[in-house]
Design a protein around this motif. Structure first.
Motif, PDB file in Angstrom:
ATOM      1  N   LEU A   6       0.836  -1.198   0.000  1.00 38.91           N
ATOM      2  CA  LEU A   6       0.000   0.000   0.000  1.00 38.91           C
ATOM      3  C   LEU A   6       0.872   1.249   0.000  1.00 38.91           C
ATOM      4  CD1 LEU A   6      -2.795  -0.785   2.631  1.00 38.91           C
ATOM      5  CD2 LEU A   6      -3.047  -0.621   0.160  1.00 38.91           C
ATOM      6  N   LEU A   7       0.469   2.231  -0.760  1.00 35.30           N
ATOM      7  CA  LEU A   7       1.188   3.501  -0.804  1.00 35.30           C
ATOM      8  C   LEU A   7       0.339   4.575  -0.138  1.00 35.30           C
ATOM      9  CD1 LEU A   7       2.316   3.397  -4.537  1.00 35.30           C
ATOM     10  CD2 LEU A   7       3.606   2.664  -2.540  1.00 35.30           C
ATOM     11  N   ASP A   8       0.905   5.238   0.860  1.00 34.49           N
ATOM     12  CA  ASP A   8       0.221   6.413   1.392  1.00 34.49           C
ATOM     13  C   ASP A   8       0.667   7.593   0.537  1.00 34.49           C
ATOM     14  OD1 ASP A   8       2.703   7.372   2.357  1.00 34.49           O
ATOM     15  OD2 ASP A   8       1.816   8.035   4.238  1.00 34.49           O
ATOM     16  N   THR A  38      -3.416   1.837  -3.546  1.00 35.48           N
ATOM     17  CA  THR A  38      -3.598   3.030  -2.729  1.00 35.48           C
ATOM     18  C   THR A  38      -5.094   3.312  -2.692  1.00 35.48           C
ATOM     19  OG1 THR A  38      -2.739   5.256  -2.302  1.00 35.48           O
ATOM     20  CG2 THR A  38      -3.396   4.777  -4.571  1.00 35.48           C
ATOM     21  N   SER A  39      -5.482   4.368  -2.002  1.00 33.06           N
ATOM     22  CA  SER A  39      -6.898   4.744  -1.976  1.00 33.06           C
ATOM     23  C   SER A  39      -7.113   5.975  -2.845  1.00 33.06           C
ATOM     24  CB  SER A  39      -7.358   5.037  -0.542  1.00 33.06           C
ATOM     25  OG  SER A  39      -6.929   6.317  -0.132  1.00 33.06           O
ATOM     26  N   ALA A  40      -8.332   6.161  -3.290  1.00 27.28           N
ATOM     27  CA  ALA A  40      -8.660   7.324  -4.098  1.00 27.28           C
ATOM     28  C   ALA A  40      -8.379   8.618  -3.334  1.00 27.28           C
ATOM     29  CB  ALA A  40     -10.123   7.269  -4.540  1.00 27.28           C
ATOM     30  N   MET A  41      -8.614   8.611  -2.038  1.00 29.33           N
ATOM     31  CA  MET A  41      -8.330   9.805  -1.224  1.00 29.33           C
ATOM     32  C   MET A  41      -6.836  10.110  -1.196  1.00 29.33           C
ATOM     33  SD  MET A  41     -11.169  11.096  -0.237  1.00 29.33           S
ATOM     34  CE  MET A  41     -10.569  12.248   0.970  1.00 29.33           C
ATOM     35  N   HIS A  66      -8.253   2.130  -4.808  1.00 28.50           N
ATOM     36  CA  HIS A  66      -9.496   1.721  -4.161  1.00 28.50           C
ATOM     37  C   HIS A  66     -10.426   2.900  -3.963  1.00 28.50           C
ATOM     38  CE1 HIS A  66      -7.922  -2.225  -3.083  1.00 28.50           C
ATOM     39  NE2 HIS A  66      -6.792  -1.610  -2.807  1.00 28.50           N
ATOM     40  N   ASP A  67     -11.687   2.694  -4.284  1.00 24.93           N
ATOM     41  CA  ASP A  67     -12.696   3.696  -3.967  1.00 24.93           C
ATOM     42  C   ASP A  67     -12.838   3.791  -2.458  1.00 24.93           C
ATOM     43  OD1 ASP A  67     -13.270   4.193  -6.634  1.00 24.93           O
ATOM     44  OD2 ASP A  67     -14.831   2.657  -6.696  1.00 24.93           O
ATOM     45  N   VAL A  68     -13.198   4.960  -1.993  1.00 26.90           N
ATOM     46  CA  VAL A  68     -13.459   5.150  -0.563  1.00 26.90           C
ATOM     47  C   VAL A  68     -14.973   5.159  -0.396  1.00 26.90           C
ATOM     48  CG1 VAL A  68     -13.127   6.641   1.432  1.00 26.90           C
ATOM     49  CG2 VAL A  68     -11.300   6.396  -0.259  1.00 26.90           C
ATOM     50  N   THR A  69     -15.487   4.052   0.098  1.00 24.91           N
ATOM     51  CA  THR A  69     -16.926   3.855   0.246  1.00 24.91           C
ATOM     52  C   THR A  69     -17.384   4.277   1.638  1.00 24.91           C
ATOM     53  OG1 THR A  69     -16.631   1.624   1.088  1.00 24.91           O
ATOM     54  CG2 THR A  69     -16.824   1.876  -1.317  1.00 24.91           C
ATOM     55  N   LYS A  70     -18.674   4.305   1.833  1.00 22.48           N
ATOM     56  CA  LYS A  70     -19.219   4.588   3.158  1.00 22.48           C
ATOM     57  C   LYS A  70     -18.746   3.548   4.163  1.00 22.48           C
ATOM     58  CE  LYS A  70     -23.156   5.887   5.843  1.00 22.48           C
ATOM     59  NZ  LYS A  70     -22.402   5.756   7.055  1.00 22.48           N
ATOM     60  N   GLU A  71     -18.692   2.290   3.749  1.00 19.55           N
ATOM     61  CA  GLU A  71     -18.205   1.231   4.641  1.00 19.55           C
ATOM     62  C   GLU A  71     -16.777   1.526   5.108  1.00 19.55           C
ATOM     63  OE1 GLU A  71     -17.040  -3.501   4.458  1.00 19.55           O
ATOM     64  OE2 GLU A  71     -18.186  -2.641   2.823  1.00 19.55           O
ATOM     65  N   ALA A  98      -8.271   1.516   6.857  1.00 22.89           N
ATOM     66  CA  ALA A  98      -9.560   0.826   6.882  1.00 22.89           C
ATOM     67  C   ALA A  98      -9.768  -0.026   5.631  1.00 22.89           C
ATOM     68  CB  ALA A  98     -10.697   1.833   7.014  1.00 22.89           C
ATOM     69  N   ALA A  99      -9.093   0.302   4.568  1.00 24.80           N
ATOM     70  CA  ALA A  99      -9.227  -0.444   3.314  1.00 24.80           C
ATOM     71  C   ALA A  99      -8.262  -1.615   3.251  1.00 24.80           C
ATOM     72  CB  ALA A  99      -8.991   0.495   2.135  1.00 24.80           C
ATOM     73  N   ARG A 100      -7.678  -1.983   4.361  1.00 21.11           N
ATOM     74  CA  ARG A 100      -6.616  -2.989   4.372  1.00 21.11           C
ATOM     75  C   ARG A 100      -7.113  -4.429   4.308  1.00 21.11           C
ATOM     76  NH1 ARG A 100      -6.966  -1.302   9.692  1.00 21.11           N
ATOM     77  NH2 ARG A 100      -7.042  -2.975  11.205  1.00 21.11           N
ATOM     78  N   LYS A 101      -8.295  -4.641   3.763  1.00 16.07           N
ATOM     79  CA  LYS A 101      -8.781  -6.004   3.541  1.00 16.07           C
ATOM     80  C   LYS A 101      -7.997  -6.667   2.419  1.00 16.07           C
ATOM     81  CE  LYS A 101     -13.576  -5.802   5.046  1.00 16.07           C
ATOM     82  NZ  LYS A 101     -14.967  -5.932   4.599  1.00 16.07           N
ATOM     83  N   ALA A 102      -6.969  -6.014   1.990  1.00 13.51           N
ATOM     84  CA  ALA A 102      -6.154  -6.490   0.886  1.00 13.51           C
ATOM     85  C   ALA A 102      -5.462  -7.804   1.265  1.00 13.51           C
ATOM     86  CB  ALA A 102      -5.114  -5.422   0.554  1.00 13.51           C
ATOM     87  N   PRO A 103      -5.075  -8.582   0.249  1.00 19.06           N
ATOM     88  CA  PRO A 103      -4.374  -9.838   0.527  1.00 19.06           C
ATOM     89  C   PRO A 103      -3.139  -9.612   1.394  1.00 19.06           C
ATOM     90  CG  PRO A 103      -4.937  -9.693  -1.800  1.00 19.06           C
ATOM     91  CD  PRO A 103      -5.262  -8.366  -1.179  1.00 19.06           C
TER      92      PRO A 103
END
Length: 129
Positions: A6-8, A38-41, A66-71, A98-103
């Protein structure tokens, strides 16, 4: 080899600027079949001053954004509250965490590891670049 890199914003900014260390890490990860994301944000937060728009488009076309969803924002809010961190400073890092459900295994490249280390927890390796 499974896993995710992941890239911040610091890691993404350095990738935009062709930082040798970050480029080498991303290339090695891709070669090993590790997902680079990375995340869209984060794309909004990354420093793109003096970076040609075509370079940004090219880099982003080669990583998962990754899109940043409400979840995800709900999970990020829980992380912020749990760790008593202010959203003004840590919102985008919290969304990335929070999006770290990644493999797994997951490694995060960052220029500011303190907040991400806390938000991601011990199961994620946070590397300062």
């Amino acid at each position: 080899m499974p896993g995710t890199l992941l890239l911040d914003s610091g890691g993404l900014s350095k990738l935009y600027r062709k930082d040798r260390t970050v480029v080498a890490l991303v290339q090695a990860a891709s070669k090993e079949g590790v997902r680079v994301a990375t995340s869209a944000m984060t794309t909004l937060e990354a420093d793109y001053e003096r970076i040609h728009p075509a370079r940004i488009t090219w880099v982003l076309s080669r990583i998962d954004v990754h899109d940043v969803t409400k979840e995800i924002t709900d999970r990020a809010a829980v992380l912020l509250r749990t760790h008593h961190l202010h959203g003004h400073k840590y919102a985008i890092d919290a969304a990335l965490a929070a999006a770290r459900k990644a493999p797994r295994p997951v490694t995060v490249l960052t220029s500011d590891p303190e907040g991400l280390t806390l938000l991601c927890g011990p199961s994620v390796e946070v590397v300062k670049v």
